[in-house]
Motif scaffolding. Structure first.
Motif, short mmCIF file in Angstrom:
data_model
loop_
_atom_site.label_atom_id
_atom_site.label_comp_id
_atom_site.label_asym_id
_atom_site.label_seq_id
_atom_site.Cartn_x
_atom_site.Cartn_y
_atom_site.Cartn_z
N TYR A 18 -18.25 18.18 16.19
CA TYR A 18 -17.79 16.73 15.72
C TYR A 18 -17.64 16.27 17.17
CZ TYR A 18 -15.72 18.87 11.78
OH TYR A 18 -15.29 19.83 10.76
N LEU A 38 -11.41 18.64 10.62
CA LEU A 38 -11.52 17.42 11.32
C LEU A 38 -10.17 16.78 11.33
CD1 LEU A 38 -13.15 14.97 12.64
CD2 LEU A 38 -13.60 14.09 10.37
N ASN A 39 -9.47 16.82 10.46
CA ASN A 39 -7.99 16.38 10.44
C ASN A 39 -6.96 17.29 11.10
OD1 ASN A 39 -8.41 13.70 9.80
ND2 ASN A 39 -8.36 14.07 7.45
N TYR A 51 -10.43 11.19 13.48
CA TYR A 51 -11.61 10.82 12.67
C TYR A 51 -11.95 9.52 12.92
CZ TYR A 51 -7.96 8.19 10.01
OH TYR A 51 -6.89 7.38 9.58
N LEU A 246 -10.23 9.94 4.00
CA LEU A 246 -9.63 10.71 5.17
C LEU A 246 -8.49 10.17 5.75
CD1 LEU A 246 -13.01 10.67 7.67
CD2 LEU A 246 -11.88 12.77 6.70
#
Length: 264
Positions: A18, A38-39, A51, A246
């Motif tokens: 990422y 990602l979170n 994000y 998200l």
């Protein structure tokens, strides 16, 4: 078909990948596959990347999480397992793969909550990854594993493991004999989602290009065959819908990680 160069940036629960893409501001030629880390990496302080530092492009499906035991385990059903969890949560060693506070940990935590338990009382173990969890379960060193379902399917079908429950709302066509948590009376539904992200600063035209590409991809027969073979759930959301997804996932993950004492 598109020509693509795959670059593996392994480590940090996806953080290296990422971060790599986030540094390519405005360059639509660099995208990454993203999952729950990602979170959760941001919430737990494992990564400074949020994000919002990326451009969500598309949601392309989700993978069920399975709770599995050895075939000779005394816990024949999910009810048996939950009864033992309630009686003595520390007596069950449960592997959640390589990371606490990620999707697998979330799944068993939600199951515990649905059973009226404090998930912090569970005996959670981590290894180097899903393969090590499988090895330790088959070797009789742990009582159960909570992993992406593809880790359990071949052993379940071979009669070496028994899947006690799946995190999906309905049964998976690929393993129709594996019941869900919900149908057994425990409302613990979790999506092991997969999305694609690009760097910040992408133009509307660049985003639209990738949306169109992924919408075609998820409706292709080869993609549907892949989903069926791996017991994935079909799904598609465009960029705007994926961003909303998200945001909601971040809020839910933060609440659960705070309850588990893992949020920073």
């Amino acid at each position: 078909m598109l020509d693509a160069v795959v670059t593996n940036k392994v480590g940090g629960g996806g953080s290296l990948a990422y971060t790599y893409v986030s540094q390519k501001t405005g360059d639509a030629h660099h995208i990454a596959i993203a999952q729950a880390g990602l979170n959760t990496n941001h919430i737990t302080g494992r990564s400074p990347l949020h994000y919002s530092d990326l451009t969500p492009l598309a949601f392309v499906g989700s993978e069920p999480v399975a709770l599995a035991v050895r075939a000779d385990s005394p816990y024949r059903t999910l009810k048996d397992f939950v009864e033992q969890m309630r009686k003595d949560p520390a007596s069950l060693s449960i592997s959640v793969g390589s990371t606490r506070g990620a999707i697998n940990h979330f799944t068993i935590a939600r199951l515990a909550k649905a059973a009226g338990m404090d998930p912090r009382q569970l005996k959670i173990l981590v290894f180097g990854g899903g393969a090590e969890s499988v090895t330790n379960l088959l070797g009789g060193h742990i009582d159960a594993m909570v992993q992406a379902v593809n880790n359990a399917i071949p052993h379940h079908k071979a009669g070496k493991m028994r899947i006690l429950g799946l995190s999906t709302a309905k049964r998976s066509p690929g393993i129709p004999d594996a019941p869900t948590f919900r149908e057994q009376g425990f409302d613990a539904v979790m999506e092991g989602w997969t999305i694609f992200v690009g760097p910040r600063g992408m133009s509307p035209a660049q985003v639209a290009y990738w949306e169109s590409t992924f919408q075609k991809t998820v409706n292709h027969d080869l993609w549907k065959q892949y989903l069926e073979a791996n017991s994935w759930e079909w799904g598609y959301r465009n960029s705007h819908e994926t961003l909303a997804y998200l945001k909601k996932d971040y809020e839910q993950s933060k609440a659960l990680l705070t309850e588990l004492g893992l949020a920073k």
